[in-house]
Scaffold this motif. Structure first.
Motif, PDB file in Angstrom:
ATOM      1  N   TRP A  11      43.777  23.740  38.220  1.00 50.25           N
ATOM      2  CA  TRP A  11      42.689  24.714  38.148  1.00 50.25           C
ATOM      3  C   TRP A  11      41.896  24.669  39.442  1.00 50.25           C
ATOM      4  O   TRP A  11      41.637  23.586  39.993  1.00 50.25           O
ATOM      5  CB  TRP A  11      41.786  24.397  36.960  1.00 50.25           C
ATOM      6  CG  TRP A  11      42.490  24.610  35.651  1.00 50.25           C
ATOM      7  CD1 TRP A  11      43.387  23.777  35.050  1.00 50.25           C
ATOM      8  CD2 TRP A  11      42.382  25.748  34.795  1.00 50.25           C
ATOM      9  NE1 TRP A  11      43.842  24.327  33.887  1.00 50.25           N
ATOM     10  CE2 TRP A  11      43.238  25.530  33.693  1.00 50.25           C
ATOM     11  CE3 TRP A  11      41.627  26.921  34.852  1.00 50.25           C
ATOM     12  CZ2 TRP A  11      43.364  26.454  32.656  1.00 50.25           C
ATOM     13  CZ3 TRP A  11      41.751  27.836  33.811  1.00 50.25           C
ATOM     14  CH2 TRP A  11      42.616  27.594  32.727  1.00 50.25           C
ATOM     15  N   LEU A  12      41.501  25.841  39.925  1.00 51.61           N
ATOM     16  CA  LEU A  12      40.762  25.957  41.179  1.00 51.61           C
ATOM     17  C   LEU A  12      39.339  26.433  40.911  1.00 51.61           C
ATOM     18  O   LEU A  12      39.130  27.382  40.158  1.00 51.61           O
ATOM     19  CB  LEU A  12      41.452  26.961  42.105  1.00 51.61           C
ATOM     20  CG  LEU A  12      42.912  26.667  42.462  1.00 51.61           C
ATOM     21  CD1 LEU A  12      43.535  27.855  43.181  1.00 51.61           C
ATOM     22  CD2 LEU A  12      42.993  25.419  43.317  1.00 51.61           C
ATOM     23  N   VAL A  18      37.889  29.760  47.870  1.00 52.48           N
ATOM     24  CA  VAL A  18      37.437  30.138  49.214  1.00 52.48           C
ATOM     25  C   VAL A  18      38.387  29.542  50.252  1.00 52.48           C
ATOM     26  O   VAL A  18      38.838  30.225  51.179  1.00 52.48           O
ATOM     27  CB  VAL A  18      35.975  29.677  49.451  1.00 52.48           C
ATOM     28  CG1 VAL A  18      35.607  29.744  50.925  1.00 52.48           C
ATOM     29  CG2 VAL A  18      35.011  30.509  48.611  1.00 52.48           C
ATOM     30  N   GLU A  19      38.743  28.281  50.051  1.00 48.96           N
ATOM     31  CA  GLU A  19      39.632  27.587  50.988  1.00 48.96           C
ATOM     32  C   GLU A  19      41.068  28.109  50.900  1.00 48.96           C
ATOM     33  O   GLU A  19      41.684  28.435  51.917  1.00 48.96           O
ATOM     34  CB  GLU A  19      39.595  26.082  50.702  1.00 48.96           C
ATOM     35  CG  GLU A  19      40.378  25.271  51.691  1.00 48.96           C
ATOM     36  CD  GLU A  19      40.221  23.772  51.462  1.00 48.96           C
ATOM     37  OE1 GLU A  19      41.208  23.061  51.697  1.00 48.96           O
ATOM     38  OE2 GLU A  19      39.141  23.333  51.036  1.00 48.96           O
ATOM     39  N   VAL A  20      41.609  28.204  49.696  1.00 44.20           N
ATOM     40  CA  VAL A  20      43.000  28.614  49.500  1.00 44.20           C
ATOM     41  C   VAL A  20      43.240  30.053  49.955  1.00 44.20           C
ATOM     42  O   VAL A  20      44.260  30.360  50.571  1.00 44.20           O
ATOM     43  CB  VAL A  20      43.409  28.444  48.015  1.00 44.20           C
ATOM     44  CG1 VAL A  20      44.745  29.098  47.725  1.00 44.20           C
ATOM     45  CG2 VAL A  20      43.462  26.969  47.645  1.00 44.20           C
ATOM     46  N   HIS A  25      32.863  33.418  50.053  1.00 49.86           N
ATOM     47  CA  HIS A  25      32.468  33.230  48.661  1.00 49.86           C
ATOM     48  C   HIS A  25      32.269  34.577  47.949  1.00 49.86           C
ATOM     49  O   HIS A  25      32.743  34.785  46.834  1.00 49.86           O
ATOM     50  CB  HIS A  25      31.186  32.389  48.608  1.00 49.86           C
ATOM     51  CG  HIS A  25      30.740  32.056  47.234  1.00 49.86           C
ATOM     52  ND1 HIS A  25      29.914  32.883  46.504  1.00 49.86           N
ATOM     53  CD2 HIS A  25      31.008  30.994  46.440  1.00 49.86           C
ATOM     54  CE1 HIS A  25      29.683  32.335  45.319  1.00 49.86           C
ATOM     55  NE2 HIS A  25      30.340  31.196  45.252  1.00 49.86           N
ATOM     56  N   GLY A  26      31.576  35.515  48.597  1.00 49.06           N
ATOM     57  CA  GLY A  26      31.315  36.822  47.994  1.00 49.06           C
ATOM     58  C   GLY A  26      32.586  37.596  47.707  1.00 49.06           C
ATOM     59  O   GLY A  26      32.696  38.290  46.692  1.00 49.06           O
ATOM     60  N   PHE A  52      47.859  31.510  39.420  1.00 50.71           N
ATOM     61  CA  PHE A  52      47.517  32.910  39.659  1.00 50.71           C
ATOM     62  C   PHE A  52      47.493  33.245  41.153  1.00 50.71           C
ATOM     63  O   PHE A  52      47.373  34.405  41.518  1.00 50.71           O
ATOM     64  CB  PHE A  52      46.160  33.249  39.041  1.00 50.71           C
ATOM     65  CG  PHE A  52      46.122  33.221  37.528  1.00 50.71           C
ATOM     66  CD1 PHE A  52      47.256  32.994  36.762  1.00 50.71           C
ATOM     67  CD2 PHE A  52      44.925  33.420  36.866  1.00 50.71           C
ATOM     68  CE1 PHE A  52      47.208  32.967  35.376  1.00 50.71           C
ATOM     69  CE2 PHE A  52      44.853  33.405  35.474  1.00 50.71           C
ATOM     70  CZ  PHE A  52      45.996  33.181  34.731  1.00 50.71           C
ATOM     71  N   ILE A  53      47.599  32.225  42.013  1.00 52.43           N
ATOM     72  CA  ILE A  53      47.613  32.413  43.469  1.00 52.43           C
ATOM     73  C   ILE A  53      49.035  32.172  43.965  1.00 52.43           C
ATOM     74  O   ILE A  53      49.626  31.128  43.694  1.00 52.43           O
ATOM     75  CB  ILE A  53      46.657  31.429  44.178  1.00 52.43           C
ATOM     76  CG1 ILE A  53      45.247  31.498  43.597  1.00 52.43           C
ATOM     77  CG2 ILE A  53      46.669  31.669  45.686  1.00 52.43           C
ATOM     78  CD1 ILE A  53      44.539  32.807  43.797  1.00 52.43           C
ATOM     79  N   VAL A  54      49.580  33.138  44.688  1.00 49.03           N
ATOM     80  CA  VAL A  54      50.940  33.027  45.242  1.00 49.03           C
ATOM     81  C   VAL A  54      50.865  33.361  46.725  1.00 49.03           C
ATOM     82  O   VAL A  54      50.368  34.423  47.103  1.00 49.03           O
ATOM     83  CB  VAL A  54      51.916  33.977  44.515  1.00 49.03           C
ATOM     84  CG1 VAL A  54      53.296  33.918  45.149  1.00 49.03           C
ATOM     85  CG2 VAL A  54      51.985  33.647  43.029  1.00 49.03           C
TER      86      VAL A  54
END
Length: 114
Positions: A11-12, A18-20, A25-26, A52-54
């Motif tokens: 989990w992120l 923001v980093e990945v 942030h916005g 959910f991030i690829v």
């Protein structure tokens, strides 16, 4: 369904995203607001399943699927749970089917959940 049978993912948090994603942030908040991503409060902190991030971007087929699930009345927690839990009619967790390019099938099943 038990936690053990759910799709395994880390989990992120927002700072992790923001980093990945390499975004401000916005912009990360906007991705959540506009349903490109969906998050849930876990231990009091908003978190997004890492699956959910690829390739450093939100999975493209995720947004439409999130919208379909919200249209049938699912909240964020229910949406995440459904995506990560094996679905008999699909044969795997819906997120696995999305990762395999089966978005039409996933959305068709999601639309019948109302």
């Amino acid at each position: 369904m038990s936690e053990a049978s759910r799709y395994e993912t880390s989990w992120l948090t927002i700072p992790d995203l923001v980093e990945v994603l390499g975004e401000q942030h916005g912009r990360v908040r906007r991705l959540l607001d506009e349903h490109y991503l969906v998050g849930s409060r876990r231990d009091g902190v908003l978190r997004v399943p890492a699956v959910f991030i690829v390739d450093g971007r939100p999975l493209p087929s995720l947004r439409g699927t999130i919208i379909v699930l919200h249209d049938v009345g699912f909240d964020e927690d229910e949406t995440i749970d459904w995506l990560l839990t094996p679905e008999d009619t699909i044969g795997v967790a819906p997120i696995e089917a999305l990762l395999a390019g089966r978005k039409s099938e996933v959305r068709r099943v999601a639309a019948t959940l109302a």
